[in-house]
Write an enzyme that holds these catalytic residues in place. Structure first.
Site, PDB file in Angstrom:
ATOM      1  N   HIS A 216     -43.365 -24.951   6.995  1.00 38.45           N
ATOM      2  CA  HIS A 216     -41.975 -24.968   6.902  1.00 38.45           C
ATOM      3  C   HIS A 216     -41.422 -24.286   8.288  1.00 38.45           C
ATOM      4  O   HIS A 216     -41.939 -23.366   8.785  1.00 38.45           O
ATOM      5  CB  HIS A 216     -41.607 -24.020   5.922  1.00 38.45           C
ATOM      6  CG  HIS A 216     -42.010 -24.207   4.650  1.00 38.45           C
ATOM      7  ND1 HIS A 216     -41.594 -25.404   4.013  1.00 38.45           N
ATOM      8  CD2 HIS A 216     -43.081 -24.009   3.801  1.00 38.45           C
ATOM      9  CE1 HIS A 216     -42.416 -25.685   2.683  1.00 38.45           C
ATOM     10  NE2 HIS A 216     -43.416 -24.687   2.752  1.00 38.45           N
TER      11      HIS A 216
ATOM     12  N   TYR B 107     -33.092 -24.403  10.870  1.00 35.52           N
ATOM     13  CA  TYR B 107     -34.034 -25.534  11.183  1.00 35.52           C
ATOM     14  C   TYR B 107     -34.260 -25.783  12.901  1.00 35.52           C
ATOM     15  O   TYR B 107     -34.989 -26.708  13.179  1.00 35.52           O
ATOM     16  CB  TYR B 107     -33.869 -26.816  10.549  1.00 35.52           C
ATOM     17  CG  TYR B 107     -33.723 -26.519   9.020  1.00 35.52           C
ATOM     18  CD1 TYR B 107     -34.820 -25.745   8.301  1.00 35.52           C
ATOM     19  CD2 TYR B 107     -32.841 -27.071   8.406  1.00 35.52           C
ATOM     20  CE1 TYR B 107     -35.104 -25.672   7.226  1.00 35.52           C
ATOM     21  CE2 TYR B 107     -32.956 -26.897   6.982  1.00 35.52           C
ATOM     22  CZ  TYR B 107     -33.929 -26.336   6.156  1.00 35.52           C
ATOM     23  OH  TYR B 107     -33.928 -25.863   5.025  1.00 35.52           O
TER      24      TYR B 107
HETATM   25  C1  DQA Z   1     -38.281 -26.513   4.841  1.00 32.68           C
HETATM   26  C2  DQA Z   1     -37.835 -25.365   3.740  1.00 32.68           C
HETATM   27  C3  DQA Z   1     -37.383 -25.896   2.519  1.00 32.68           C
HETATM   28  O1  DQA Z   1     -37.011 -24.690   1.654  1.00 32.68           O
HETATM   29  C4  DQA Z   1     -36.182 -26.683   2.690  1.00 32.68           C
HETATM   30  O2  DQA Z   1     -35.766 -27.556   1.271  1.00 32.68           O
HETATM   31  C5  DQA Z   1     -36.417 -27.683   3.712  1.00 32.68           C
HETATM   32  C6  DQA Z   1     -37.124 -27.365   4.934  1.00 32.68           C
HETATM   33  C7  DQA Z   1     -38.344 -25.850   6.206  1.00 32.68           C
HETATM   34  O3  DQA Z   1     -38.983 -26.677   7.035  1.00 32.68           O
HETATM   35  O4  DQA Z   1     -38.120 -24.832   6.248  1.00 32.68           O
HETATM   36  O5  DQA Z   1     -35.872 -29.109   3.283  1.00 32.68           O
HETATM   37  O6  DQA Z   1     -39.247 -27.120   4.178  1.00 32.68           O
END
Ligand code: DQA
Length: 142
Positions: free
Chosen positions: A100, A24
């Site tokens: 995402h 992230y």
């Molecule tokens: C997310 C990807 C999801 O699988 C995960 O549960 C998240 C973050 C992303 O921004 O990459 O909380 O949405």
């Protein structure tokens, strides 16, 4: 008149900056939001984050009246489970782009399925915070 957009982030995204920097990155959510506002000064953004599914549904309902330009939506973990969020996206008029930070297709198998993306105009995944910018650009042109 300024375009009104909602940028909506789901569970655990309030912990960006310290949460799993591998997938992230290290930018906190408020930095992602302020960079977006700086990049699109003519847009009237609402920034919302909630860890609760019902609160996210309520924010999508509010967007129907108050974010006519569309919604940039990172549903977090609810992406893979939530019929209620998919139904809320389908119920409102403004277009919704699912975003995402990480590439959900390059991670665990359960992340490859989005219950919400079929109700969205599109999905951007794996481009980090740039995904929010690209989604905004799309919604302004839509
Ligand atoms: C997310 C990807 C999801 O699988 C995960 O549960 C998240 C973050 C992303 O921004 O990459 O909380 O949405």
């Amino acid at each position: 008149m300024a375009a009104t957009l909602l940028v909506l982030n789901g569970p655990n995204l309030n912990l960006l900056g310290t949460r799993e920097p591998g997938p992230y990155g290290t930018a906190p959510l408020d930095a992602i939001e302020s960079d977006l506002a700086d990049a699109f000064p003519a847009v009237a953004f609402s920034f919302r984050q909630s860890n609760g599914e019902g609160a996210l549904v309520d924010h999508l309902h509010t967007a129907h009246e108050q974010a006519r330009g569309g919604v940039v939506f990172n549903p977090g973990g609810y992406t893979h489970t939530s019929v209620a969020l998919r139904d809320a996206v389908a119920a409102i008029d403004p277009p919704v782009v699912e975003v995402h930070l990480s590439n959900v297709h390059a991670r665990e198998d359960f992340r490859r399925t989005s219950r919400i993306a079929p109700a969205c105009v599109g999905q951007i995944t794996g481009l980090g915070a740039t995904g929010y910018h690209l989604a905004t650009r799309y919604l302004l042109d839509a």
